[in-house]
Design an enzyme around this catalytic site. Sequence first.
Site, PDB file in Angstrom:
ATOM      1  N   ASP A 103       0.799  -1.232   0.000  1.00 57.29           N
ATOM      2  CA  ASP A 103       0.000   0.000   0.000  1.00 57.29           C
ATOM      3  C   ASP A 103       0.828   1.276   0.000  1.00 57.29           C
ATOM      4  OD1 ASP A 103      -2.646  -0.969  -0.173  1.00 57.29           O
ATOM      5  OD2 ASP A 103      -2.474  -1.712   1.876  1.00 57.29           O
ATOM      6  N   ASP A 163      -6.957  -3.944  -5.336  1.00 60.02           N
ATOM      7  CA  ASP A 163      -6.658  -2.630  -4.764  1.00 60.02           C
ATOM      8  C   ASP A 163      -5.298  -2.099  -5.225  1.00 60.02           C
ATOM      9  OD1 ASP A 163      -8.068  -4.580  -3.269  1.00 60.02           O
ATOM     10  OD2 ASP A 163      -8.116  -3.328  -1.491  1.00 60.02           O
ATOM     11  N   GLY A 221      -9.118 -17.405  -7.624  1.00 59.57           N
ATOM     12  CA  GLY A 221      -9.548 -16.120  -7.094  1.00 59.57           C
ATOM     13  C   GLY A 221     -10.399 -16.317  -5.856  1.00 59.57           C
ATOM     14  N   THR A 223     -12.216 -13.987  -2.342  1.00 57.57           N
ATOM     15  CA  THR A 223     -12.433 -12.656  -1.791  1.00 57.57           C
ATOM     16  C   THR A 223     -11.845 -12.563  -0.398  1.00 57.57           C
ATOM     17  OG1 THR A 223     -14.031 -10.874  -1.648  1.00 57.57           O
ATOM     18  CG2 THR A 223     -14.671 -12.959  -0.598  1.00 57.57           C
ATOM     19  N   ARG A 235     -16.158  -1.844  -3.524  1.00 57.08           N
ATOM     20  CA  ARG A 235     -14.945  -1.011  -3.563  1.00 57.08           C
ATOM     21  C   ARG A 235     -13.895  -1.644  -4.468  1.00 57.08           C
ATOM     22  NH1 ARG A 235     -14.564  -0.073   1.276  1.00 57.08           N
ATOM     23  NH2 ARG A 235     -12.728  -1.177   2.026  1.00 57.08           N
ATOM     24  N   TRP A 239     -11.905   0.184  -7.346  1.00 59.98           N
ATOM     25  CA  TRP A 239     -10.441   0.199  -7.556  1.00 59.98           C
ATOM     26  C   TRP A 239     -10.129  -0.203  -8.992  1.00 59.98           C
ATOM     27  CZ3 TRP A 239      -9.280   3.211  -4.019  1.00 59.98           C
ATOM     28  CH2 TRP A 239      -9.357   2.972  -2.650  1.00 59.98           C
TER      29      TRP A 239
HETATM   30  N1  GLY Z   1      -7.329  -1.380   0.167  1.00 58.18           N
HETATM   31  C1  GLY Z   1      -8.123  -1.867   1.240  1.00 58.18           C
HETATM   32  C2  GLY Z   1      -9.542  -1.472   1.148  1.00 58.18           C
HETATM   33  O1  GLY Z   1     -10.000  -0.957   0.135  1.00 58.18           O
HETATM   34  O2  GLY Z   1     -10.244  -1.693   2.111  1.00 58.18           O
END
Ligand code: GLY
Length: 390
Positions: A103, A163, A221, A223, A235, A239
């Site tokens: 991150d 993300d 894949g 989650t 979300r 992203w």
């Molecule tokens: N990147 C972590 C989130 O979107 O919660």
Amino acid sequence: MNQAWYSELPEARDEEIRAALDRACARVQRNLPQFTTQYQSACSTDLQYKPIANTDWTNGFWTGEIWLAYEHTQNEQFKNAALIQVRDFERRIAQGIQVDHHDLGFLYSLSCVAGWKLTGDETARRAALMAADKLITRFQEKGEFIQAWGEMGVAENYRLIIDCLLNLPLLYWASETSGDPRYADIAQRHIHTAMNCVVREDYSTIHTFYFDPHSGKPLRGVTHQGNRDGSAWARGQAWGVYGTILSYQYTQDPKILTLFEKISDYYLRHLPQDLVPFWDFDFTDGSSEPRDSSSAAIVICAFLEAARTLDQQKAAYYSRWARQMMKSLLDHYEVKDDSRCNGLLLHGTYNRSTPTNTCRNEGVDECCSWGDYYYMEALTRFLKDWNRYW
Ligand code: GLY
């Protein structure tokens, strides 16, 4: 897409956007005494952010809000506070404090790349380059991806997550500013792998994807934060939308632009009536599940980025969606009562635990620091040709 229901929805006007950004900057200013040497927590609890040290993946969002407030107001108080935080981000990367994860783009684009672009501060540039150097150490040649979390190379950590697309602009920027092509090369190899693995046939997206550490073969894949392995986490989809248009801007690869359009189309076709998604696209109007307003704020930014590069017809299409989504945020999601809440945008969801995912409940129906940040970025983008931090 069927034009019927959304073409009549109201659009946010520039005057109300400007007034909302004025209010947001005033709230950021009121929060500075509490959050200059400390930062806002990742999400609020009972609608209050708590002060935290510079140790989470989310600290950069608050610094990014301060930079946006500085851009809008030109008030030196914001610049001084943000530069204090830039020094702290340099200390964090130099001392290796909680930086063993991917991150670093979220953290360093919004604090240090922003600081460098806005003020020419050399510490900011140096710190951001150190972060980019650290980020590329997470690239796995076997599989060709940036490993998201945990000890490198271990089978249970050998995966990418969608993300990460928002961490790639730090690498593109690092190549631009240093002249060293290695960073951008890794970013391009990562997005190529990610898009091959996490985008389903219907252009919904998978949150995380595992590879075989010995052969690099794509495995499966799953989650982490979505409702279930087969669903589209709202979300994560956002992203995907923003990550693809940003990578397209740097690479000009038409395949990435096509993916942006398709992933966006899935997003739009699955929105509820007020254009703000529930936290997973398994849920829609009539559900009692919470929303994730941060997902909408991210997508508005993406659409405004797209609008400045695509042809006139497409630009008008994405701009209209952006204004309609923003109208909904302004009317129903903006914090109106400062005495109840020290954030900007209500009804975000960080982690919603279900029997079929692997996260724990946290920040459900609260403010999220990235929701607030992207909300301010979106307001800013409507009002000027913004020089992005990404
Ligand atoms: N990147 C972590 C989130 O979107 O919660």
